[in-house]
Design a protein around this motif. Structure first.
Motif, mmCIF file in Angstrom:
data_model
loop_
_atom_site.group_PDB
_atom_site.id
_atom_site.type_symbol
_atom_site.label_atom_id
_atom_site.label_comp_id
_atom_site.label_asym_id
_atom_site.label_seq_id
_atom_site.Cartn_x
_atom_site.Cartn_y
_atom_site.Cartn_z
ATOM 1 N N SER A 264 11.369 4.597 -3.770
ATOM 2 C CA SER A 264 11.792 5.581 -4.769
ATOM 3 C C SER A 264 11.053 5.376 -6.083
ATOM 4 N N GLY A 265 11.197 6.337 -6.965
ATOM 5 C CA GLY A 265 10.530 6.300 -8.254
ATOM 6 C C GLY A 265 10.886 5.107 -9.121
ATOM 7 N N SER A 266 11.968 4.384 -8.786
ATOM 8 C CA SER A 266 12.337 3.215 -9.587
ATOM 9 C C SER A 266 11.512 1.987 -9.240
ATOM 10 N N ALA A 267 10.696 2.064 -8.194
ATOM 11 C CA ALA A 267 9.882 0.917 -7.767
ATOM 12 C C ALA A 267 8.788 0.640 -8.785
ATOM 13 N N LYS B 170 -4.777 -5.448 15.661
ATOM 14 C CA LYS B 170 -4.230 -4.165 16.108
ATOM 15 C C LYS B 170 -3.544 -3.381 15.003
ATOM 16 N N LEU B 171 -3.285 -4.042 13.863
ATOM 17 C CA LEU B 171 -2.538 -3.411 12.782
ATOM 18 C C LEU B 171 -3.115 -3.872 11.446
ATOM 19 N N VAL B 172 -3.189 -2.946 10.503
ATOM 20 C CA VAL B 172 -3.624 -3.247 9.140
ATOM 21 C C VAL B 172 -2.517 -2.784 8.198
ATOM 22 N N ILE B 173 -2.111 -3.657 7.275
ATOM 23 C CA ILE B 173 -1.085 -3.308 6.289
ATOM 24 C C ILE B 173 -1.787 -3.175 4.945
ATOM 25 N N GLN B 174 -1.685 -1.993 4.347
ATOM 26 C CA GLN B 174 -2.417 -1.743 3.098
ATOM 27 C C GLN B 174 -1.558 -0.956 2.121
ATOM 28 N N VAL B 175 -1.882 -1.103 0.854
ATOM 29 C CA VAL B 175 -1.286 -0.282 -0.195
ATOM 30 C C VAL B 175 -2.319 0.782 -0.515
ATOM 31 N N ARG B 176 -1.875 2.014 -0.584
ATOM 32 C CA ARG B 176 -2.815 3.105 -0.852
ATOM 33 C C ARG B 176 -2.141 4.176 -1.692
ATOM 34 N N SER B 177 -2.933 5.088 -2.222
ATOM 35 C CA SER B 177 -2.406 6.209 -2.992
ATOM 36 C C SER B 177 -1.562 7.090 -2.101
ATOM 37 N N GLY C 104 2.559 12.552 -0.567
ATOM 38 C CA GLY C 104 3.936 12.669 -1.036
ATOM 39 C C GLY C 104 4.063 13.096 -2.479
ATOM 40 N N ALA C 105 2.950 13.263 -3.172
ATOM 41 C CA ALA C 105 3.009 13.610 -4.591
ATOM 42 C C ALA C 105 3.783 14.912 -4.776
ATOM 43 N N GLY C 106 4.766 14.850 -5.605
ATOM 44 C CA GLY C 106 5.553 16.025 -5.920
ATOM 45 C C GLY C 106 6.733 16.262 -5.001
ATOM 46 N N GLU C 107 6.867 15.512 -3.920
ATOM 47 C CA GLU C 107 8.030 15.681 -3.053
ATOM 48 C C GLU C 107 9.269 15.157 -3.767
ATOM 49 N N ARG C 108 10.379 15.784 -3.514
ATOM 50 C CA ARG C 108 11.620 15.389 -4.168
ATOM 51 C C ARG C 108 12.024 13.977 -3.753
ATOM 52 N N SER D 67 10.499 11.180 -3.462
ATOM 53 C CA SER D 67 9.714 10.433 -2.488
ATOM 54 C C SER D 67 8.891 9.293 -3.049
ATOM 55 N N PRO D 68 7.702 9.506 -3.545
ATOM 56 C CA PRO D 68 6.794 8.378 -3.650
ATOM 57 C C PRO D 68 7.219 7.328 -4.655
ATOM 58 N N MET D 69 6.595 6.164 -4.493
ATOM 59 C CA MET D 69 6.825 5.082 -5.439
ATOM 60 C C MET D 69 6.446 5.585 -6.828
ATOM 61 N N GLY D 70 7.058 5.034 -7.842
ATOM 62 C CA GLY D 70 6.790 5.458 -9.202
ATOM 63 C C GLY D 70 5.323 5.382 -9.573
ATOM 64 N N LEU D 71 4.600 4.482 -8.931
ATOM 65 C CA LEU D 71 3.187 4.316 -9.232
ATOM 66 C C LEU D 71 2.308 5.238 -8.402
ATOM 67 N N GLY D 72 2.896 6.097 -7.584
ATOM 68 C CA GLY D 72 2.109 6.977 -6.736
ATOM 69 C C GLY D 72 1.426 6.218 -5.609
#
Length: 123
Positions: free
Chosen positions: A17-20, A46-53, A57-61, A63-68
Protein backbone atom coordinates in the motif's frame (compact mmCIF):
# COMPACT_ATOMS: atom_id res chain seq x y z
CA UNK A 1 20.17 -9.08 -13.37
CA UNK A 2 18.93 -6.01 -15.19
CA UNK A 3 15.33 -5.74 -16.27
CA UNK A 4 14.81 -7.61 -19.52
CA UNK A 5 17.98 -9.76 -19.26
CA UNK A 6 16.42 -13.13 -20.01
CA UNK A 7 13.76 -12.83 -17.30
CA UNK A 8 10.43 -14.39 -18.22
CA UNK A 9 7.18 -12.43 -18.19
CA UNK A 10 5.45 -15.00 -16.00
CA UNK A 11 5.74 -14.42 -12.30
CA UNK A 12 4.30 -13.06 -9.11
CA UNK A 13 3.79 -9.38 -8.33
CA UNK A 14 3.83 -8.07 -4.76
CA UNK A 15 2.48 -4.55 -4.28
CA UNK A 16 2.37 -2.80 -0.94
CA UNK A 17 0.00 0.00 0.00
CA UNK A 18 0.91 3.65 -0.28
CA UNK A 19 2.08 3.68 3.35
CA UNK A 20 5.11 1.52 2.45
CA UNK A 21 8.53 3.09 2.40
CA UNK A 22 11.90 2.00 1.05
CA UNK A 23 12.80 0.11 4.22
CA UNK A 24 9.59 -1.94 3.88
CA UNK A 25 10.47 -2.79 0.30
CA UNK A 26 14.00 -3.86 1.23
CA UNK A 27 12.84 -5.81 4.28
CA UNK A 28 10.13 -7.71 2.41
CA UNK A 29 12.47 -8.53 -0.49
CA UNK A 30 15.05 -9.87 1.99
CA UNK A 31 12.33 -11.86 3.78
CA UNK A 32 11.22 -13.44 0.49
CA UNK A 33 14.81 -14.25 -0.48
CA UNK A 34 15.23 -16.22 2.77
CA UNK A 35 11.97 -18.17 2.40
CA UNK A 36 13.16 -21.75 1.89
CA UNK A 37 11.18 -22.80 -1.22
CA UNK A 38 11.88 -19.46 -2.90
CA UNK A 39 15.54 -19.52 -1.91
CA UNK A 40 15.89 -22.97 -3.51
CA UNK A 41 14.31 -21.81 -6.78
CA UNK A 42 16.62 -18.77 -6.88
CA UNK A 43 19.66 -20.96 -6.20
CA UNK A 44 18.60 -23.32 -9.03
CA UNK A 45 18.29 -20.35 -11.43
CA UNK A 46 14.54 -20.84 -11.90
CA UNK A 47 13.38 -17.68 -10.13
CA UNK A 48 14.59 -14.08 -9.89
CA UNK A 49 13.36 -11.73 -7.15
CA UNK A 50 13.67 -8.07 -8.10
CA UNK A 51 12.38 -4.64 -7.18
CA UNK A 52 11.12 -2.74 -10.18
CA UNK A 53 8.97 0.23 -11.16
CA UNK A 54 5.27 -0.39 -10.85
CA UNK A 55 4.17 1.28 -14.05
CA UNK A 56 1.29 -1.15 -14.56
CA UNK A 57 -0.28 -0.25 -11.21
CA UNK A 58 0.26 3.50 -11.37
CA UNK A 59 -2.99 5.23 -10.63
CA UNK A 60 -4.90 2.13 -9.52
CA UNK A 61 -6.96 2.65 -6.41
CA UNK A 62 -5.00 1.64 -3.31
CA UNK A 63 -2.40 -0.31 -5.22
CA UNK A 64 1.24 0.46 -5.68
CA UNK A 65 3.86 1.06 -3.06
CA UNK A 66 4.22 4.72 -2.16
CA UNK A 67 7.50 4.80 -4.04
CA UNK A 68 5.94 3.46 -7.24
CA UNK A 69 7.81 0.17 -6.83
CA UNK A 70 6.82 -3.48 -6.68
CA UNK A 71 8.59 -6.72 -5.92
CA UNK A 72 8.43 -9.09 -8.88
CA UNK A 73 9.32 -12.77 -8.70
CA UNK A 74 10.00 -13.82 -12.28
CA UNK A 75 10.19 -17.42 -13.44
CA UNK A 76 13.15 -17.96 -15.72
CA UNK A 77 12.09 -20.18 -18.60
CA UNK A 78 8.43 -20.19 -17.56
CA UNK A 79 6.51 -22.23 -15.02
CA UNK A 80 3.70 -24.76 -15.06
CA UNK A 81 0.32 -23.72 -13.74
CA UNK A 82 0.88 -25.93 -10.69
CA UNK A 83 4.27 -24.37 -9.91
CA UNK A 84 2.83 -20.87 -10.33
CA UNK A 85 -0.04 -21.68 -7.90
CA UNK A 86 2.30 -23.31 -5.38
CA UNK A 87 4.82 -20.46 -5.41
CA UNK A 88 2.05 -17.85 -5.25
CA UNK A 89 0.76 -19.57 -2.09
CA UNK A 90 4.27 -19.57 -0.65
CA UNK A 91 4.65 -15.84 -1.37
CA UNK A 92 1.25 -15.07 0.19
CA UNK A 93 2.15 -16.98 3.38
CA UNK A 94 5.59 -15.34 3.50
CA UNK A 95 4.04 -11.90 3.03
CA UNK A 96 1.64 -12.43 5.95
CA UNK A 97 4.48 -13.77 8.11
CA UNK A 98 6.53 -10.67 7.24
CA UNK A 99 3.59 -8.44 8.24
CA UNK A 100 3.32 -10.21 11.61
CA UNK A 101 7.06 -9.94 12.18
CA UNK A 102 7.08 -6.25 11.28
CA UNK A 103 4.14 -5.67 13.64
CA UNK A 104 6.22 -7.26 16.44
CA UNK A 105 9.47 -5.39 15.81
CA UNK A 106 8.32 -1.93 14.67
CA UNK A 107 5.73 0.54 15.83
CA UNK A 108 2.63 1.08 13.77
CA UNK A 109 0.80 -1.25 11.47
CA UNK A 110 2.67 -2.81 8.56
CA UNK A 111 1.60 -1.85 5.06
CA UNK A 112 -1.19 -3.81 3.42
CA UNK A 113 -0.48 -5.39 0.10
CA UNK A 114 -1.45 -7.68 -2.73
CA UNK A 115 0.14 -10.79 -4.15
CA UNK A 116 -0.89 -11.61 -7.72
CA UNK A 117 0.20 -14.26 -10.21
CA UNK A 118 1.05 -12.62 -13.53
CA UNK A 119 1.00 -14.24 -16.95
CA UNK A 120 2.68 -12.67 -20.01
CA UNK A 121 -0.62 -11.08 -21.11
CA UNK A 122 -1.05 -9.28 -17.77
CA UNK A 123 2.42 -7.82 -17.38
Amino acid sequence: MAEGDGVADQGIRVRLSGSADESDIDALKSWLEREQPLEALVREGKLVIQVRSDTAGAGERGSPMGLGMEIFLAFVGGASGELLRRVTGTVERAFHAWQENRRDVESGDPPDGRVDAVTPDER
